[in-house]
Design a protein around this motif. Structure first.
Motif, PDB file in Angstrom:
ATOM      1  N   LYS A  75       0.826  -1.207   0.000  1.00  0.00           N
ATOM      2  CA  LYS A  75       0.000   0.000   0.000  1.00  0.00           C
ATOM      3  C   LYS A  75       0.860   1.256   0.000  1.00  0.00           C
ATOM      4  O   LYS A  75       0.576   2.216  -0.718  1.00  0.00           O
ATOM      5  N   LEU A  88      -0.978  -5.575  -9.956  1.00  0.00           N
ATOM      6  CA  LEU A  88      -2.073  -5.352  -9.013  1.00  0.00           C
ATOM      7  C   LEU A  88      -3.396  -5.203  -9.764  1.00  0.00           C
ATOM      8  O   LEU A  88      -4.417  -5.751  -9.357  1.00  0.00           O
ATOM      9  N   ARG A  89      -3.365  -4.514 -10.885  1.00  0.00           N
ATOM     10  CA  ARG A  89      -4.557  -4.365 -11.726  1.00  0.00           C
ATOM     11  C   ARG A  89      -5.032  -5.734 -12.205  1.00  0.00           C
ATOM     12  O   ARG A  89      -6.222  -6.048 -12.157  1.00  0.00           O
ATOM     13  N   VAL A 149      -6.763  -7.573  -9.312  1.00  0.00           N
ATOM     14  CA  VAL A 149      -8.113  -7.052  -9.044  1.00  0.00           C
ATOM     15  C   VAL A 149      -9.070  -7.482 -10.148  1.00  0.00           C
ATOM     16  O   VAL A 149     -10.197  -7.915  -9.875  1.00  0.00           O
ATOM     17  N   LEU A 168     -10.086 -11.053  -9.730  1.00  0.00           N
ATOM     18  CA  LEU A 168     -11.081 -11.222  -8.673  1.00  0.00           C
ATOM     19  C   LEU A 168     -12.463 -10.747  -9.100  1.00  0.00           C
ATOM     20  O   LEU A 168     -13.470 -11.304  -8.678  1.00  0.00           O
ATOM     21  N   LEU A 169     -12.516  -9.736  -9.943  1.00  0.00           N
ATOM     22  CA  LEU A 169     -13.803  -9.139 -10.310  1.00  0.00           C
ATOM     23  C   LEU A 169     -14.308  -9.547 -11.689  1.00  0.00           C
ATOM     24  O   LEU A 169     -15.411  -9.166 -12.071  1.00  0.00           O
ATOM     25  N   CYS A 182     -17.652 -10.872 -11.759  1.00  0.00           N
ATOM     26  CA  CYS A 182     -18.418 -10.206 -10.707  1.00  0.00           C
ATOM     27  C   CYS A 182     -19.916 -10.248 -11.005  1.00  0.00           C
ATOM     28  O   CYS A 182     -20.362  -9.868 -12.087  1.00  0.00           O
ATOM     29  N   CYS A 211     -22.597  -4.899  -9.405  1.00  0.00           N
ATOM     30  CA  CYS A 211     -21.223  -4.505  -9.091  1.00  0.00           C
ATOM     31  C   CYS A 211     -21.053  -2.989  -9.066  1.00  0.00           C
ATOM     32  O   CYS A 211     -19.994  -2.498  -8.681  1.00  0.00           O
ATOM     33  N   THR A 216     -17.645  -0.576  -8.188  1.00  0.00           N
ATOM     34  CA  THR A 216     -16.932   0.206  -9.204  1.00  0.00           C
ATOM     35  C   THR A 216     -17.099   1.702  -8.967  1.00  0.00           C
ATOM     36  O   THR A 216     -16.182   2.470  -9.222  1.00  0.00           O
ATOM     37  N   LEU A 245     -14.429   2.892  -6.708  1.00  0.00           N
ATOM     38  CA  LEU A 245     -13.093   2.927  -7.293  1.00  0.00           C
ATOM     39  C   LEU A 245     -12.859   4.163  -8.139  1.00  0.00           C
ATOM     40  O   LEU A 245     -11.749   4.671  -8.209  1.00  0.00           O
TER      41      LEU A 245
END
Length: 118
Positions: free
Chosen positions: A23, A80-81, A84, A87-88, A91, A99, A103, A106
């Protein structure tokens, strides 16, 4: 990203110091942070942080670049993108309206640049 890579990344992040480190590095993009300063900011000894950085690097979440006598660590934002998105990706079974709350949260993080008046 495949399941094995996602599991490696999630496993690497399943520890408080590593999550805090990632982070912090994301917040310092694109400049990165020298290893010594990173250890000071996180509040752990350099050798302890080195072990954590190794785990994050093996999961391709961070990378170090030698600059003179320092190693500058940066988050791999693209990786990282990908995590994510993995994972989605499926969705809400394709029902985008389910969702939308996620979103919508974000979008303020990374607003589109304002149009230029050229």
């Amino acid at each position: 990203m495949d399941e094995a890579n996602a599991l490696a990344a999630l496993s690497a992040l399943a520890q408080a110091t590593r999550l805090q480190t990632l982070k912090l590095l994301v917040s310092r993009e694109p400049d990165g942070v020298p290893a010594g300063e990173l250890a000071r900011l996180i509040g752990v000894p350099q050798n302890t942080l080195s072990a954590h950085l190794s785990i994050l690097a093996n999961a391709s979440l961070v990378a170090g670049e030698r600059r003179s006598r320092s190693i500058i660590y940066r988050a791999d934002v693209e990786r990282l993108r990908q995590l994510v998105l993995f994972l989605l990706k499926d969705c809400c079974g394709g029902r985008a309206e389910l969702c939308a709350p996620l979103t919508d949260e974000l979008i303020p993080c990374c607003p589109e640049p304002a149009p230029r008046d050229d």
